[in-house]
Design a protein around this motif. Structure first.
Motif, short mmCIF file in Angstrom:
data_model
loop_
_atom_site.label_atom_id
_atom_site.label_comp_id
_atom_site.label_asym_id
_atom_site.label_seq_id
_atom_site.Cartn_x
_atom_site.Cartn_y
_atom_site.Cartn_z
N SER A 107 2.82 -0.68 -5.32
CA SER A 107 3.72 -0.30 -6.40
C SER A 107 2.95 0.33 -7.56
O SER A 107 3.40 1.30 -8.17
CB SER A 107 4.51 -1.51 -6.89
OG SER A 107 5.38 -1.17 -7.94
N TYR A 110 2.32 4.05 -7.19
CA TYR A 110 3.47 4.90 -7.51
C TYR A 110 3.79 4.87 -9.00
O TYR A 110 4.12 5.90 -9.61
CB TYR A 110 4.69 4.45 -6.70
CG TYR A 110 4.62 4.83 -5.24
CD1 TYR A 110 5.09 6.06 -4.80
CD2 TYR A 110 4.07 3.97 -4.30
CE1 TYR A 110 5.01 6.43 -3.46
CE2 TYR A 110 3.99 4.33 -2.96
CZ TYR A 110 4.46 5.56 -2.54
OH TYR A 110 4.38 5.91 -1.22
N ILE A 111 3.70 3.69 -9.61
CA ILE A 111 4.02 3.57 -11.04
C ILE A 111 3.01 4.35 -11.87
O ILE A 111 3.36 4.89 -12.93
CB ILE A 111 4.05 2.08 -11.45
CG1 ILE A 111 5.28 1.40 -10.82
CG2 ILE A 111 4.11 1.93 -12.97
CD1 ILE A 111 5.38 -0.09 -11.12
N GLU A 160 12.07 1.77 -9.01
CA GLU A 160 10.94 1.14 -8.34
C GLU A 160 11.22 -0.34 -8.11
O GLU A 160 10.87 -0.89 -7.05
CB GLU A 160 9.67 1.32 -9.18
CG GLU A 160 8.42 0.72 -8.57
CD GLU A 160 7.97 1.39 -7.29
OE1 GLU A 160 7.15 0.80 -6.56
OE2 GLU A 160 8.44 2.51 -7.01
#
Length: 226
Positions: A107, A110-111, A160
């Motif tokens: 994650s 992507y963040i 997300e």
């Protein structure tokens, strides 16, 4: 469809969804911290940091999450981590910790791109104005740029979070007793191949709908300047 199993096995779904939400909350928390740190390291213009974080993002965005989970579980063998009873389910931290770590790292990759785009969306004049007032670069980023960037990236962060709620079902591959694994346990116990899975899908839909509504509400409040 036969849902006669619910009175007996309802607890599997209730506890499973609690474990799923707990995993998702931990992943979003740590993933956001990782994403912010990675994004800020890329802005330092130090080649070593830029290469390392670019390699990290490249690896975690370019390989399947289920492969990452299986590799992490094989490498991270916690021999003395306890298993805690959680109603009808057990929280086996030897399986839960590798799952949370990998989901957080995935994650965060992507963040970091979300945060980078949010920071770049803030007008450069904001940073220049902060410098002209004598604000140190670290404080300028913390108090001037990041709050405005957070407003820009909130919808993407909400998406997300919803994605992580669904992707947490991949942890059933290493035996984490979250919602999907709980549903599969009900399938095994009742010999009903479809109904428990449909009910689990309904639970996922309810959780993601509630989270979407909360994110939308927060977005509207921030849009009103509160």
């Amino acid at each position: 469809m036969d849902f006669s199993f619910l009175p007996t096995y309802w607890a599997y779904f209730n506890y499973g969804v609690l474990v799923t939400v707990m995993i998702s909350a931990c992943v979003v928390f740590f993933g956001t911290i990782i994403g912010i740190l990675v994004s800020l390291l890329k802005r330092t213009n130090i080649k070593v940091f830029d290469w390392l974080v670019s390699f990290y993002v490249w690896v975690f965005r370019g390989t399947p999450m289920v492969v990452q989970i299986m590799i992490a579980f094989a490498w991270m063998h916690f021999s003395h981590v306890p298993t805690i009873g959680f109603g009808v389910l057990d929280l086996d931290f030897s399986r839960l910790l590798p799952g949370i770590i990998i989901l957080s790292l995935n994650s965060g990759a992507y963040i970091s791109e979300i945060v980078r785009a949010g920071i770049e969306a803030v007008p450069k004049g904001q940073l220049e104005a902060a410098y002209s007032l004598g604000i140190r670069p670290v404080n300028a980023m913390r108090y001037v740029i990041l709050p405005q960037a957070f407003k820009n990236i909130l919808p993407a962060l909400g998406n997300e979070f919803i994605t992580i709620i669904k992707d947490s079902s991949l942890l059933q591959t290493i035996g984490v007793m979250e919602l999907w694994n709980g549903a599969q346990s009900v399938v095994t116990a009742t010999y009903l191949p479809v109904s428990p899975l449909l009910f689990a899908a309904f639970y996922y839909l309810m959780v993601t709908t509630v989270m979407s509504a909360l994110v939308k509400r927060l977005e509207n409040r921030m849009g009103q300047g509160r």
